[in-house]
Design an enzyme around this catalytic site. Structure first.
Site, PDB file in Angstrom:
ATOM      1  N   ASP A  22      30.362  25.558  13.597  1.00  0.00           N
ATOM      2  CA  ASP A  22      31.787  25.492  13.911  1.00  0.00           C
ATOM      3  C   ASP A  22      32.633  26.050  12.779  1.00  0.00           C
ATOM      4  O   ASP A  22      32.557  25.584  11.644  1.00  0.00           O
ATOM      5  CB  ASP A  22      32.190  24.050  14.204  1.00  0.00           C
ATOM      6  CG  ASP A  22      31.327  23.440  15.302  1.00  0.00           C
ATOM      7  OD1 ASP A  22      31.182  24.087  16.350  1.00  0.00           O
ATOM      8  OD2 ASP A  22      30.792  22.343  15.093  1.00  0.00           O
TER       9      ASP A  22
ATOM     10  N   ASP B   9      26.276  28.190   9.450  1.00  0.00           N
ATOM     11  CA  ASP B   9      27.007  27.029   9.915  1.00  0.00           C
ATOM     12  C   ASP B   9      27.496  27.357  11.327  1.00  0.00           C
ATOM     13  O   ASP B   9      27.628  28.529  11.685  1.00  0.00           O
ATOM     14  CB  ASP B   9      28.171  26.753   8.964  1.00  0.00           C
ATOM     15  CG  ASP B   9      29.114  25.713   9.496  1.00  0.00           C
ATOM     16  OD1 ASP B   9      28.658  24.611   9.818  1.00  0.00           O
ATOM     17  OD2 ASP B   9      30.312  26.034   9.624  1.00  0.00           O
TER      18      ASP B   9
END
Length: 231
Positions: free
Chosen positions: A15, A13
């Site tokens: 952020d 992922d």
């Protein structure tokens, strides 16, 4: 379910996992890798494990950032940590009915395909439940690295957790892959994005139960197959 062999690809992922979360960030100067990110990615590359990013960017659908903004931020991350082998980006909003937006499996399936790896040999590392749920739906493995944004119930529900990114990656190098069930996900039948172009699932607001999408179709027709060896 365990992979039949060692981990072949790790999909991060963006952020809150690779870089500190700046909601709807369109400014490359605000990109700050989390502690240990550079070393974690370098360890995987040293073992010839493919690395990619799967990220929701609903700020595009909301009109808060542009696809160009997303590409500029991703390029900065590539400069600091990369280059990554694949970027899978979903620019749609949570109500767009997209099959790619995490926790849907589309981005994970598409990214795995782009690095010529079976989802069962992939691990998804993220900071919220949508990341690990997307992994499970795709037939991959998930590791949750909680932070201040992670809900307690997401941490409790995660089959595998790590206190930080570097510890998560080191655990994969010590062990072929996390144990635990990961049901087979549906085949990817829709679009996804590659390269530092608008990403997929992580817009700073993706949560379990929300959905997302992508806008550019995966290569087809006369485009070369990246997984096919030259004859």
């Amino acid at each position: 379910m365990r992979p039949v062999g060692p981990v072949k690809a790790v999909l991060f992922d963006r952020d809150g996992t690779l870089v500190h979360d700046v909601p709807y960030n369109g400014d490359p100067e605000r990109v700050r890798p989390v502690e240990g990110a550079r070393e974690a990615v370098a360890l995987l590359r040293a073992r010839d494990i493919r690395v990619g990013v799967v990220t929701n960017q609903s700020g595009v659908a909301r009109g808060l950032i542009s696809g160009t903004d997303v590409r500029r931020v991703n390029r900065r991350i590539d400069d600091l940590l990369g280059p990554f082998d694949v970027w899978a980006i979903c620019p749609h909003g949570p109500d767009d009915g997209c099959h790619c937006r995490k926790p849907q499996p589309g981005l994970v399936l598409w990214a795995a395909g782009r690095v010529c790896t079976d989802p069962a040999d992939c691990v998804v590392v993220g900071d919220i439940g949508a990341d690990t749920e997307a992994a499970a739906r795709a037939g991959a493995h998930g590791i949750l690295v909680p932070n201040a944004r992670t809900r307690p119930e997401e941490t409790e529900a995660a089959a595998h957790t790590a206190p930080d990114l570097l510890t998560a990656v080191r655990s994969l190098l010590d062990d072929p892959a996390p144990d635990g069930p990961a049901p087979d996900g549906p085949a990817l039948d829709g679009p996804a994005l590659d390269g530092p172009a608008p990403d997929g699932p992580h817009d700073g607001g993706a949560r379990s139960g929300q959905r997302s999408a992508t806008t550019a179709p995966a290569p087809s027709g006369g485009a070369p197959d990246p997984c096919r060896r030259p004859s």
